[in-house]
Design an enzyme around this catalytic site. Sequence first.
Site, PDB file in Angstrom:
ATOM      1  N   CYS A  85       9.001  60.577  36.355  1.00  0.00           N
ATOM      2  CA  CYS A  85       9.878  60.883  35.213  1.00  0.00           C
ATOM      3  C   CYS A  85       9.707  59.833  34.111  1.00  0.00           C
ATOM      4  O   CYS A  85       9.860  58.637  34.358  1.00  0.00           O
ATOM      5  CB  CYS A  85      11.326  60.906  35.678  1.00  0.00           C
ATOM      6  N   CYS A 127      17.515  61.864  39.196  1.00  0.00           N
ATOM      7  CA  CYS A 127      16.265  62.574  38.983  1.00  0.00           C
ATOM      8  C   CYS A 127      15.321  62.051  40.046  1.00  0.00           C
ATOM      9  O   CYS A 127      15.124  60.841  40.166  1.00  0.00           O
ATOM     10  CB  CYS A 127      15.710  62.274  37.591  1.00  0.00           C
ATOM     11  N   TYR A 141      53.403  32.247  41.855  1.00  0.00           N
ATOM     12  CA  TYR A 141      54.494  32.094  40.891  1.00  0.00           C
ATOM     13  C   TYR A 141      55.887  32.301  41.482  1.00  0.00           C
ATOM     14  O   TYR A 141      56.872  32.290  40.749  1.00  0.00           O
ATOM     15  CB  TYR A 141      54.320  33.049  39.706  1.00  0.00           C
ATOM     16  N   CYS A 186      12.703  64.832  31.998  1.00  0.00           N
ATOM     17  CA  CYS A 186      11.436  65.359  32.503  1.00  0.00           C
ATOM     18  C   CYS A 186      11.565  66.799  32.979  1.00  0.00           C
ATOM     19  O   CYS A 186      10.564  67.445  33.281  1.00  0.00           O
ATOM     20  CB  CYS A 186      10.909  64.489  33.646  1.00  0.00           C
ATOM     21  N   CYS A 205      16.544  67.276  35.299  1.00  0.00           N
ATOM     22  CA  CYS A 205      16.557  66.011  34.553  1.00  0.00           C
ATOM     23  C   CYS A 205      16.438  66.301  33.060  1.00  0.00           C
ATOM     24  O   CYS A 205      15.533  67.023  32.650  1.00  0.00           O
ATOM     25  CB  CYS A 205      15.408  65.131  35.026  1.00  0.00           C
ATOM     26  N   GLU A 257      56.563  33.221  31.456  1.00  0.00           N
ATOM     27  CA  GLU A 257      55.279  33.122  32.173  1.00  0.00           C
ATOM     28  C   GLU A 257      54.453  34.374  31.912  1.00  0.00           C
ATOM     29  O   GLU A 257      55.013  35.413  31.594  1.00  0.00           O
ATOM     30  CB  GLU A 257      55.526  33.081  33.700  1.00  0.00           C
ATOM     31  N   ASP A 267      48.438  40.909  36.018  1.00  0.00           N
ATOM     32  CA  ASP A 267      48.271  42.303  36.409  1.00  0.00           C
ATOM     33  C   ASP A 267      47.306  42.407  37.582  1.00  0.00           C
ATOM     34  O   ASP A 267      46.118  42.647  37.415  1.00  0.00           O
ATOM     35  CB  ASP A 267      47.745  43.099  35.218  1.00  0.00           C
ATOM     36  N   LYS A 308      52.658  37.742  32.860  1.00  0.00           N
ATOM     37  CA  LYS A 308      52.816  38.712  33.941  1.00  0.00           C
ATOM     38  C   LYS A 308      51.416  39.127  34.369  1.00  0.00           C
ATOM     39  O   LYS A 308      50.748  39.911  33.689  1.00  0.00           O
ATOM     40  CB  LYS A 308      53.631  39.916  33.475  1.00  0.00           C
ATOM     41  N   LYS A 358      56.891  44.189  28.979  1.00  0.00           N
ATOM     42  CA  LYS A 358      55.515  44.702  29.047  1.00  0.00           C
ATOM     43  C   LYS A 358      54.955  44.945  27.658  1.00  0.00           C
ATOM     44  O   LYS A 358      55.635  45.539  26.815  1.00  0.00           O
ATOM     45  CB  LYS A 358      55.507  46.012  29.843  1.00  0.00           C
TER      46      LYS A 358
HETATM   47  P1  AMP Z   1      55.311  45.851  38.397  1.00  0.00           P
HETATM   48  O1  AMP Z   1      54.086  45.557  39.220  1.00  0.00           O
HETATM   49  O2  AMP Z   1      54.956  46.423  37.045  1.00  0.00           O
HETATM   50  O3  AMP Z   1      56.344  46.610  39.160  1.00  0.00           O
HETATM   51  O4  AMP Z   1      55.979  44.434  38.038  1.00  0.00           O
HETATM   52  C1  AMP Z   1      56.567  43.631  39.011  1.00  0.00           C
HETATM   53  C2  AMP Z   1      55.548  42.728  39.608  1.00  0.00           C
HETATM   54  O5  AMP Z   1      55.024  41.846  38.648  1.00  0.00           O
HETATM   55  C3  AMP Z   1      56.056  41.804  40.658  1.00  0.00           C
HETATM   56  O6  AMP Z   1      56.238  42.423  41.882  1.00  0.00           O
HETATM   57  C4  AMP Z   1      54.935  40.787  40.729  1.00  0.00           C
HETATM   58  O7  AMP Z   1      53.978  41.227  41.655  1.00  0.00           O
HETATM   59  C5  AMP Z   1      54.287  40.866  39.360  1.00  0.00           C
HETATM   60  N1  AMP Z   1      54.229  39.606  38.626  1.00  0.00           N
HETATM   61  C6  AMP Z   1      53.143  39.227  37.894  1.00  0.00           C
HETATM   62  N2  AMP Z   1      53.313  38.032  37.332  1.00  0.00           N
HETATM   63  C7  AMP Z   1      54.537  37.599  37.702  1.00  0.00           C
HETATM   64  C8  AMP Z   1      55.281  36.407  37.435  1.00  0.00           C
HETATM   65  N3  AMP Z   1      54.806  35.433  36.639  1.00  0.00           N
HETATM   66  N4  AMP Z   1      56.501  36.301  37.997  1.00  0.00           N
HETATM   67  C9  AMP Z   1      56.997  37.280  38.780  1.00  0.00           C
HETATM   68  N5  AMP Z   1      56.346  38.425  39.064  1.00  0.00           N
HETATM   69  C10 AMP Z   1      55.126  38.596  38.532  1.00  0.00           C
HETATM   70 ZN    ZN Z   2      13.491  62.822  35.108  1.00  0.00          ZN
END
Ligand code: AMP
Ligand code: ZN
Length: 711
Positions: free
Chosen positions: A428, A423, A223, A408, A405, A112, A116, A114, A311
Amino acid sequence: MDKQKIKARIDELRALIEKANHDYYDLHQPTVGDRDYDMWEQELLKLEEENPEFADASSPVQNVAGGLLDGFAKVTHDPPMQSLDKTHAKGELAEFDAFVRKTVEGFTYLVEPKVDGVSLSLRYSGGRLVRAATRGNGLVGDDITANALTIKSIPKTLPKGAPRELEVRGEAYMTRDGFAALNERQEAAGLEMFANPRNACAGSLKQLDSRVTAERPLDVVIYNAGGVGCDGFASHSEMIEAFKSWGFPVAPWSKFCKTIEEVFAAIDELQTLRHTFRFEIDGAVVKIDERRFYPVLGATAHGPRWARAYKYAPERAETIVESITVQVGRTGILTPVAELKPVPLAGSVIARATLHNADQIARQDIRVGDHVWLVKAGDVIPAIDSSIPEKRTGAEKVFRMPTACPVCGGAVARLEGEVATRCVNPACPAQLCRRLEHFASRNALDLKALGGKLADIFVEKGVVKDPLDLFTLDYDALASLNIGDESAPRRFGLNAQNLRQAVSDAKSLPLERWLFAVGIPQVGVTVAKDIAAEHEKFSDLKDSPVLRNVIENDAKKGKERKILAIKVEAAKAVLGFFDSAYGAAFLDRMLSLGIDPARGERAAVATEGPLAGAGCVLTGTLSRPRGEYAALIEAAGGIVQSAVTSKTKYLIAGANVGATKTEKARKLGTEVIDEAKLLEMLGAAGGSAPAPEASPAPETKPTLPVQGELF
Ligand code: AMP
Ligand code: ZN
């Protein structure tokens, strides 16, 4: 209406709005127009206000209201919300595979994305969302229910067939596009900008005032199982399917794998797709699909042994800050910009990166001459991640914000509560150039003959000292103006007459366009429309009781406060403008020119035009702001969508678009076109594209630096 009928209507409206939200936010397939949606919302608000016995905290219209919380209550997670064991090396994944094979037999992997973002837990009781919490330290998190209620894609009630008691876990994120737009707004308002979508998401969820959260473009992906109601599934994938059928947004991509080699291939495939998701991903998560193996595999203190995160290395590039220049914007904000040794990064060559403000530079300790790591925030905006102090020679120079500035020479000031230095000289020339450009821009007075370069020339040659001078210019004399330079002179010529005509037409444009054109901080296109809707004419804005009311109303706390479309900051900014000497003089001059724009009729949606009824998706790096293209497409009858579906006619692909994305579009029968082709099609609409007969060519194309989307 008797009470029973009222209750029925309330239920009906809630269902309509929830469905509209789902279609719009989850399926990216809007099924109602803004107008109907707004009417339902207004009607429901009124009914709920008049019939408090039917109040319900999870009503789709109560979510935005939120009050000021005193801080966050704490929530204990049972079981704890664990992290994941992570690796950057495929070799370590092979070790993970060896361990799993040694322990269990006959399993399947699921790979899946990950996501962010910020992990969160959603708890439902009696089929309704009752609590949302952050992960916190894993054992205890913050109760952010009020904020989660403002996230439209989170179901507030569960459909029939779903458990009445349920906890699910997933990730909140800020959409990529939303992040870029939010940062633009923050910068325009002189507020702190966010480093990346994850920080922006975390900051948005931690707002004590959920009305702020409501304005942020947040979404979720679910998820993971929570501690309640998730036991009955044999496999992870079945559980995710069930979540999806209950209305939860889930990841748009996942892959079953039998062997570790297939896992490696899936991880590589995901990496090529990463820029096509609405969220950022920082890797892949490899999970065992069969849940019966989980107790056997067990967990460490850190995370489960049935899952492992891989990662991706962040895309970054090393370069050198050759100098730091300072730009002056329309509202006088001084923005330091790093001029870099050009370097390729994630598909384009980067030569500049905004440094936002002096605080940011000091915090990151970026010096002129430094070696730095460059990344792309939200995969679009180039940003300096950090300096590399080990590489310093001692010749690097600490940057100081100029005390005058740079354009000016006038005084600069840092207003209380703002990170920006401005400014403060209203005369200006740098500000005037940008103000003039804004005044003439498409959503303002739409003076096509007057672009950024010409604005610079007009100001430099003293043709215009204030945007309103355009109404008193001697256009016959202007024809002989040299808009080239000494070695290659070029007459403004015929364009003088075009400009005269456009300026004269602009007098009859509606209030909202003029209000936007003035260029008051905080007042973008939408805010200008909202404010214009409450006023008869331009001169009514001065000392407007409506705007005063907005400010007074905001001072009231809690329940007494009404939900208003107009933001306090915007109301203050508009009143402040007309109170200022410049604003007062501006209004006087408009009135003496016989201009007092009246509120316009709400523009009807175009049903004709070269793109009539065509679904369009914009993707990749474009040379003009997305909003601008969206407006052009809509004016040509097209429908702007956020993702490609079977109903998408055109995918407009800018730079850096992966082949997978365009392939997928083609499979769905979508035509993939570039910007030039789009402009060509829009040109057929008449008037929205640069006029070809103009000669010598005026400044029709925006003059953009290498990374135009920055400024
Ligand atoms: P990290 O935030 O780098 O510590 O990575 C762990 C975190 O990845 C978990 O606590 C989740 O919040 C997150 N995460 C994102 N996508 C997924 C996914 N598909 N399955 C499980 N965890 C995930
Ligand atoms: Zn200016």
